[in-house]
Motif scaffolding. Structure first.
Motif, PDB file in Angstrom:
ATOM      1  N   ILE A  29       0.840  -1.204   0.000  1.00 54.32           N
ATOM      2  CA  ILE A  29       0.000   0.000   0.000  1.00 54.32           C
ATOM      3  C   ILE A  29       0.873   1.251   0.000  1.00 54.32           C
ATOM      4  CG2 ILE A  29      -1.726   1.318   1.287  1.00 54.32           C
ATOM      5  CD1 ILE A  29      -2.798  -1.371   2.344  1.00 54.32           C
ATOM      6  N   PHE A  30       1.917   1.244   0.810  1.00 53.82           N
ATOM      7  CA  PHE A  30       2.837   2.378   0.827  1.00 53.82           C
ATOM      8  C   PHE A  30       3.469   2.608  -0.546  1.00 53.82           C
ATOM      9  CE2 PHE A  30       3.331   1.917   5.602  1.00 53.82           C
ATOM     10  CZ  PHE A  30       2.850   3.174   5.899  1.00 53.82           C
ATOM     11  N   GLU A  31       3.861   1.535  -1.200  1.00 51.85           N
ATOM     12  CA  GLU A  31       4.449   1.660  -2.534  1.00 51.85           C
ATOM     13  C   GLU A  31       3.466   2.299  -3.506  1.00 51.85           C
ATOM     14  OE1 GLU A  31       5.688  -2.413  -3.213  1.00 51.85           O
ATOM     15  OE2 GLU A  31       7.796  -1.808  -3.104  1.00 51.85           O
ATOM     16  N   GLU A  32       2.190   1.957  -3.391  1.00 50.56           N
ATOM     17  CA  GLU A  32       1.169   2.538  -4.257  1.00 50.56           C
ATOM     18  C   GLU A  32       1.004   4.021  -3.968  1.00 50.56           C
ATOM     19  OE1 GLU A  32      -3.401   1.734  -5.830  1.00 50.56           O
ATOM     20  OE2 GLU A  32      -2.530   0.430  -4.295  1.00 50.56           O
ATOM     21  N   VAL A  33       1.005   4.397  -2.676  1.00 54.01           N
ATOM     22  CA  VAL A  33       0.910   5.811  -2.314  1.00 54.01           C
ATOM     23  C   VAL A  33       2.099   6.586  -2.885  1.00 54.01           C
ATOM     24  CG1 VAL A  33       1.002   7.446  -0.381  1.00 54.01           C
ATOM     25  CG2 VAL A  33      -0.460   5.409  -0.233  1.00 54.01           C
ATOM     26  N   LYS A  34       3.276   6.030  -2.751  1.00 51.36           N
ATOM     27  CA  LYS A  34       4.486   6.700  -3.250  1.00 51.36           C
ATOM     28  C   LYS A  34       4.437   6.839  -4.773  1.00 51.36           C
ATOM     29  CE  LYS A  34       8.520   6.440  -1.259  1.00 51.36           C
ATOM     30  NZ  LYS A  34       9.837   6.025  -0.711  1.00 51.36           N
ATOM     31  N   LYS A  35       3.989   5.793  -5.450  1.00 51.66           N
ATOM     32  CA  LYS A  35       3.913   5.822  -6.918  1.00 51.66           C
ATOM     33  C   LYS A  35       2.872   6.811  -7.403  1.00 51.66           C
ATOM     34  CE  LYS A  35       3.163   2.853 -10.955  1.00 51.66           C
ATOM     35  NZ  LYS A  35       2.862   1.462 -11.429  1.00 51.66           N
ATOM     36  N   GLU A  36       1.714   6.832  -6.725  1.00 52.23           N
ATOM     37  CA  GLU A  36       0.594   7.674  -7.154  1.00 52.23           C
ATOM     38  C   GLU A  36       0.828   9.149  -6.849  1.00 52.23           C
ATOM     39  OE1 GLU A  36      -3.141   8.701  -8.735  1.00 52.23           O
ATOM     40  OE2 GLU A  36      -2.067   6.794  -8.843  1.00 52.23           O
ATOM     41  N   PHE A  37       1.388   9.452  -5.657  1.00 53.04           N
ATOM     42  CA  PHE A  37       1.477  10.840  -5.212  1.00 53.04           C
ATOM     43  C   PHE A  37       2.909  11.357  -5.072  1.00 53.04           C
ATOM     44  CE2 PHE A  37      -2.484   9.057  -3.498  1.00 53.04           C
ATOM     45  CZ  PHE A  37      -3.416   9.936  -4.040  1.00 53.04           C
ATOM     46  N   GLY A  38       3.882  10.467  -5.102  1.00 55.73           N
ATOM     47  CA  GLY A  38       5.268  10.894  -4.954  1.00 55.73           C
ATOM     48  C   GLY A  38       5.656  11.282  -3.548  1.00 55.73           C
ATOM     49  N   TYR A  39       4.869  10.858  -2.557  1.00 56.88           N
ATOM     50  CA  TYR A  39       5.128  11.254  -1.182  1.00 56.88           C
ATOM     51  C   TYR A  39       6.322  10.517  -0.587  1.00 56.88           C
ATOM     52  CZ  TYR A  39       0.305  13.118  -1.104  1.00 56.88           C
ATOM     53  OH  TYR A  39      -0.841  13.809  -1.353  1.00 56.88           O
ATOM     54  N   LYS A  40       7.059  11.215   0.270  1.00 53.86           N
ATOM     55  CA  LYS A  40       7.974  10.542   1.180  1.00 53.86           C
ATOM     56  C   LYS A  40       7.145   9.967   2.314  1.00 53.86           C
ATOM     57  CE  LYS A  40      10.454  14.313   1.400  1.00 53.86           C
ATOM     58  NZ  LYS A  40      11.519  15.305   1.749  1.00 53.86           N
ATOM     59  N   LEU A  41       7.617   8.876   2.918  1.00 53.33           N
ATOM     60  CA  LEU A  41       6.790   8.084   3.824  1.00 53.33           C
ATOM     61  C   LEU A  41       7.448   7.892   5.187  1.00 53.33           C
ATOM     62  CD1 LEU A  41       5.975   5.240   1.262  1.00 53.33           C
ATOM     63  CD2 LEU A  41       4.504   7.200   1.801  1.00 53.33           C
ATOM     64  N   ILE A  42       6.594   7.760   6.206  1.00 50.00           N
ATOM     65  CA  ILE A  42       7.054   7.416   7.549  1.00 50.00           C
ATOM     66  C   ILE A  42       6.127   6.360   8.138  1.00 50.00           C
ATOM     67  CG2 ILE A  42       5.853   9.488   8.395  1.00 50.00           C
ATOM     68  CD1 ILE A  42       7.721   9.428  10.846  1.00 50.00           C
ATOM     69  N   THR A  43       6.712   5.386   8.821  1.00 55.74           N
ATOM     70  CA  THR A  43       5.921   4.375   9.511  1.00 55.74           C
ATOM     71  C   THR A  43       6.662   3.872  10.734  1.00 55.74           C
ATOM     72  OG1 THR A  43       4.505   2.432   9.157  1.00 55.74           O
ATOM     73  CG2 THR A  43       6.775   2.269   8.363  1.00 55.74           C
ATOM     74  N   ASP A  44       5.903   3.256  11.661  1.00 57.53           N
ATOM     75  CA  ASP A  44       6.490   2.673  12.866  1.00 57.53           C
ATOM     76  C   ASP A  44       7.051   1.292  12.568  1.00 57.53           C
ATOM     77  OD1 ASP A  44       3.550   3.759  13.305  1.00 57.53           O
ATOM     78  OD2 ASP A  44       4.677   4.434  15.043  1.00 57.53           O
ATOM     79  N   ILE A  45       8.096   0.944  13.290  1.00 54.81           N
ATOM     80  CA  ILE A  45       8.528  -0.447  13.344  1.00 54.81           C
ATOM     81  C   ILE A  45       8.564  -0.859  14.816  1.00 54.81           C
ATOM     82  CG2 ILE A  45       9.828  -0.457  11.178  1.00 54.81           C
ATOM     83  CD1 ILE A  45      12.397  -0.128  12.859  1.00 54.81           C
ATOM     84  N   HIS A  46       8.255  -2.127  15.069  1.00 52.22           N
ATOM     85  CA  HIS A  46       8.197  -2.632  16.441  1.00 52.22           C
ATOM     86  C   HIS A  46       9.196  -3.754  16.708  1.00 52.22           C
ATOM     87  CE1 HIS A  46       4.256  -0.691  15.866  1.00 52.22           C
ATOM     88  NE2 HIS A  46       4.290  -0.464  17.168  1.00 52.22           N
ATOM     89  N   GLU A  47       9.660  -4.388  15.639  1.00 57.60           N
ATOM     90  CA  GLU A  47      10.578  -5.516  15.757  1.00 57.60           C
ATOM     91  C   GLU A  47      11.833  -5.220  14.943  1.00 57.60           C
ATOM     92  OE1 GLU A  47       9.938  -8.108  17.618  1.00 57.60           O
ATOM     93  OE2 GLU A  47       7.783  -7.951  17.981  1.00 57.60           O
ATOM     94  N   SER A  48      12.976  -5.698  15.432  1.00 56.57           N
ATOM     95  CA  SER A  48      14.244  -5.413  14.770  1.00 56.57           C
ATOM     96  C   SER A  48      14.266  -5.890  13.323  1.00 56.57           C
ATOM     97  CB  SER A  48      15.390  -6.071  15.537  1.00 56.57           C
ATOM     98  OG  SER A  48      15.447  -5.599  16.868  1.00 56.57           O
ATOM     99  N   HIS A  49      13.658  -7.042  13.057  1.00 55.60           N
ATOM    100  CA  HIS A  49      13.706  -7.614  11.707  1.00 55.60           C
ATOM    101  C   HIS A  49      12.891  -6.812  10.694  1.00 55.60           C
ATOM    102  CE1 HIS A  49       9.564  -9.242  11.662  1.00 55.60           C
ATOM    103  NE2 HIS A  49       9.761  -9.490  12.946  1.00 55.60           N
ATOM    104  N   GLN A  50      12.041  -5.886  11.191  1.00 58.20           N
ATOM    105  CA  GLN A  50      11.227  -5.085  10.275  1.00 58.20           C
ATOM    106  C   GLN A  50      12.007  -3.919   9.667  1.00 58.20           C
ATOM    107  OE1 GLN A  50       8.091  -3.966  12.978  1.00 58.20           O
ATOM    108  NE2 GLN A  50       6.848  -5.774  12.508  1.00 58.20           N
TER     109      GLN A  50
END
Length: 265
Positions: free
Chosen positions: A62-83
């Motif tokens: 979904i993030f990739e689609e948002v970036k492709k459609e709107f060109g936005y830079k993105l931020i999200t949380d991570i909770h686990e080291s492997h993420q």
């Protein structure tokens, strides 16, 4: 001015894209360094029955689609080291949740990526304690000293959302915005600052106070703001009570710029 904004959690694709579209004028505002924010997993929900999100794999699509459609830079949380590593292949800023800001492995793995890192101050910590999470990131990235400019150059930010007061509220000590700025650029989390944690099976809040808190932070002077927003907070799947409806977000942004310009900060 850095603005991090979007829904609390990735809901269905259509809702996410509608919110992203509503934010396009803000992303084009020349005064703003804009990032679209949402979470692929809300791992610290109060109840086991609460909606958490689509998960890492589906969320990144979904993030990739948002970036492709709107060109936005993105931020999200991570909770686990492997993420950290797979998320950083799509995401521009990895956010460390407040409850996890002391988790060394999480900070180190995030620091090994090329993403910027936004570390949220734990509700249980004093401002001065946040030099240690910053130090973990900077040393991983080869820096020995800690100050605002070094952190800025290395893409490390601190985010304030208040301290726990008693059992049912958060209170923001505006001095923290000044004190933490010794170590890194500071983002003020206006919508989470009005949360009322654990009111029954969900977290409550009062969005009526968001603009007041943002204006207060703007008068102190910060590097940016974090706002969770939605086209209809009343039906949001997470944090609805403290989220701003998009039109109110635009009004609040105009207010903080008016204060910033008046004070020349």
């Amino acid at each position: 001015m850095i603005i991090l904004t979007g829904p609390c959690v990735l809901e269905d694709r259509d809702t996410v894209m509608k919110i992203a579209e509503k934010l396009q004028p803000l992303s084009e505002d020349k005064r703003v360094e804009f990032y679209f924010k949402a979470s692929f997993d809300k791992a610290n929900r109060t109840s086991i029955h609460s909606y958490r999100g689509p998960g890492l794999d589906e969320g990144l699509k979904i993030f990739e689609e948002v970036k492709k459609e709107f060109g936005y830079k993105l931020i999200t949380d991570i909770h686990e080291s492997h993420q950290a590593k797979p998320a950083a292949e799509v995401i521009d800023i990895l956010q460390i949740p407040a409850f996890l800001c002391r988790q060394t492995d999480l900070l180190v793995e995030a620091a090994k990526t090329n993403a910027k890192i936004n570390i949220k101050k734990g509700q249980f910590l004093a401002a001065d304690a946040m030099k240690h999470p910053v130090q973990k990131v900077l040393e991983t990235r080869g820096e020995k000293d800690i100050n605002y400019n070094i952190s800025k150059q290395n893409g490390v930010w601190l985010c304030e959302r208040g301290n726990t007061f008693g059992y049912g509220a958060l209170v923001v000590d505006m001095r923290n915005l000044i004190l933490m700025r010794e170590y890194a650029p500071v983002i003020f989390d206006a919508t989470h600052s009005v949360q009322i944690p654990s009111t029954g099976g969900t977290t409550g809040g009062n969005s009526e106070f968001v603009s007041y808190m943002a204006r207060a932070a703007a008068s102190v002077g910060v590097d940016g703001f974090f706002f969770e927003t939605h086209i209809d907070p009343s039906i949001a799947k997470s944090d609805g009570p403290n989220m701003l409806e998009v039109s109110k977000l635009y009004k609040t942004v105009d207010e903080i710029f008016a204060i910033k310009d008046a004070l020349n900060i």
